[in-house]
Design a protein around this motif. Structure first.
Motif, PDB file in Angstrom:
ATOM      1  N   SER A  88     -48.782 -15.801 -13.692  1.00 12.75           N
ATOM      2  CA  SER A  88     -50.191 -16.135 -13.934  1.00 12.75           C
ATOM      3  C   SER A  88     -50.424 -16.400 -15.419  1.00 12.75           C
ATOM      4  O   SER A  88     -51.103 -17.361 -15.794  1.00 12.75           O
ATOM      5  CB  SER A  88     -51.093 -14.987 -13.475  1.00 12.75           C
ATOM      6  N   ARG A  91     -48.885 -19.770 -16.425  1.00 11.59           N
ATOM      7  CA  ARG A  91     -49.672 -20.914 -15.949  1.00 11.59           C
ATOM      8  C   ARG A  91     -50.913 -21.112 -16.814  1.00 11.59           C
ATOM      9  O   ARG A  91     -51.296 -22.248 -17.123  1.00 11.59           O
ATOM     10  CB  ARG A  91     -50.056 -20.723 -14.485  1.00 11.59           C
ATOM     11  N   GLU A 106     -59.328 -23.230 -14.088  1.00 13.45           N
ATOM     12  CA  GLU A 106     -59.228 -24.133 -12.939  1.00 13.45           C
ATOM     13  C   GLU A 106     -57.907 -24.899 -12.960  1.00 13.45           C
ATOM     14  O   GLU A 106     -57.256 -25.065 -11.922  1.00 13.45           O
ATOM     15  CB  GLU A 106     -60.404 -25.096 -12.948  1.00 13.45           C
ATOM     16  N   ALA A 107     -57.504 -25.356 -14.141  1.00 10.22           N
ATOM     17  CA  ALA A 107     -56.248 -26.103 -14.243  1.00 10.22           C
ATOM     18  C   ALA A 107     -55.045 -25.225 -13.925  1.00 10.22           C
ATOM     19  O   ALA A 107     -54.025 -25.702 -13.407  1.00 10.22           O
ATOM     20  CB  ALA A 107     -56.105 -26.688 -15.646  1.00 10.22           C
ATOM     21  N   GLY A 134     -55.225 -22.635 -11.858  1.00 15.60           N
ATOM     22  CA  GLY A 134     -55.400 -22.026 -10.551  1.00 15.60           C
ATOM     23  C   GLY A 134     -55.520 -20.520 -10.645  1.00 15.60           C
ATOM     24  O   GLY A 134     -54.976 -19.777  -9.831  1.00 15.60           O
ATOM     25  N   ALA A 135     -56.272 -20.061 -11.683  1.00 16.44           N
ATOM     26  CA  ALA A 135     -56.391 -18.628 -11.931  1.00 16.44           C
ATOM     27  C   ALA A 135     -57.847 -18.256 -12.156  1.00 16.44           C
ATOM     28  O   ALA A 135     -58.706 -19.119 -12.396  1.00 16.44           O
ATOM     29  CB  ALA A 135     -55.554 -18.227 -13.145  1.00 16.44           C
ATOM     30  N   ASN A 136     -58.126 -16.983 -12.101  1.00 20.09           N
ATOM     31  CA  ASN A 136     -59.472 -16.464 -12.351  1.00 20.09           C
ATOM     32  C   ASN A 136     -59.719 -16.401 -13.850  1.00 20.09           C
ATOM     33  O   ASN A 136     -58.832 -16.037 -14.634  1.00 20.09           O
ATOM     34  CB  ASN A 136     -59.590 -15.062 -11.733  1.00 20.09           C
TER      35      ASN A 136
END
Length: 219
Positions: free
Chosen positions: A13, A16, A40-41, A43-45
């Protein structure tokens, strides 16, 4: 206190987020990139950015420094006076990030953007890393070429040596068109590094001979 190692999932995470931040900061700059866009890019909170990096500035600092391996660590041997050791460490450390492939292009775009639209990181890097590195190289060069103190030609020589690896970053696209193996083949990249060390020694020897000739003409 040393932080506990990240779990594989947490490490993924974080990686990324760092990768997404590097791309977006390089493309849009610090001010025009939002935490939400990065999350968003990746794919995480968005909360993970605070958890891993503290805030947007902490993430920017990490994207600026971490992919290139952090601050360059170079010394001049146990006694601090070995030009050979300094050159080998300096040029090897400078060339090592080139094995990252296309990611290095994003790193350079971000560094150039920081120079044009500074947040303070470029000035910090200049004062804490680049200037001291140049001063050490200039001091060692003085001994090698017979200069009492760093004069204009010693500074020119130090800058010329620093430019040897820098061209592989600044001219990366051109090199990919003319001789891509210089960057894409790990063994070839290592050979290039060794040759740059040789080139640096030739530059130094040439400057020493030039000064000796000038001294002979003046006597």
């Amino acid at each position: 206190m040393v932080p506990a190692p990240l779990t594989p999932e947490a490490a993924d995470s974080r990686a990324r987020l760092l990768s997404a931040a590097l791309r977006l900061f390089a493309e849009n700059g610090f001010a025009k990139t939002s935490i939400r866009q990065i999350a968003e890019a990746a794919g995480a909170n968005t909360a993970l950015i605070s958890y891993y990096f503290g805030d947007k500035k902490g993430l920017y600092n990490a994207a600026y420094a971490e992919p290139l391996g952090g601050p360059m660590q170079v010394d001049a041997g146990p006694d601090g006076d070995s030009l050979d050791i300094f050159l080998e460490q300096f040029l090897t450390a400078f060339m090592r990030p080139l094995d990252m492939g296309d990611q290095v292009e994003l790193c350079m775009r971000l560094h150039f953007r920081e120079m044009l639209d500074p947040t303070g990181l470029w000035q910090q890097e200049l004062e804490e890393e680049i200037k001291p590195m140049h001063a050490t190289l200039a001091r060692l060069l003085c001994r090698a070429v017979g200069a009492a103190s760093p004069d204009e030609d010693v500074h020119r020589l130090a800058l010329a040596i620093s430019a040897l690896p820098l061209q592989y970053y600044a001219n990366r696209e051109l090199i990919q068109q003319m001789a891509p193996q210089l960057l894409d083949d790990p063994e070839c990249l290592q050979a290039t590094t060794r040759r740059l060390i040789d080139f640096a020694h030739h530059l130094i020897a040439g400057e020493a001979r030039r000064r000796q000739a000038l001294a002979g003409d003046a006597s």
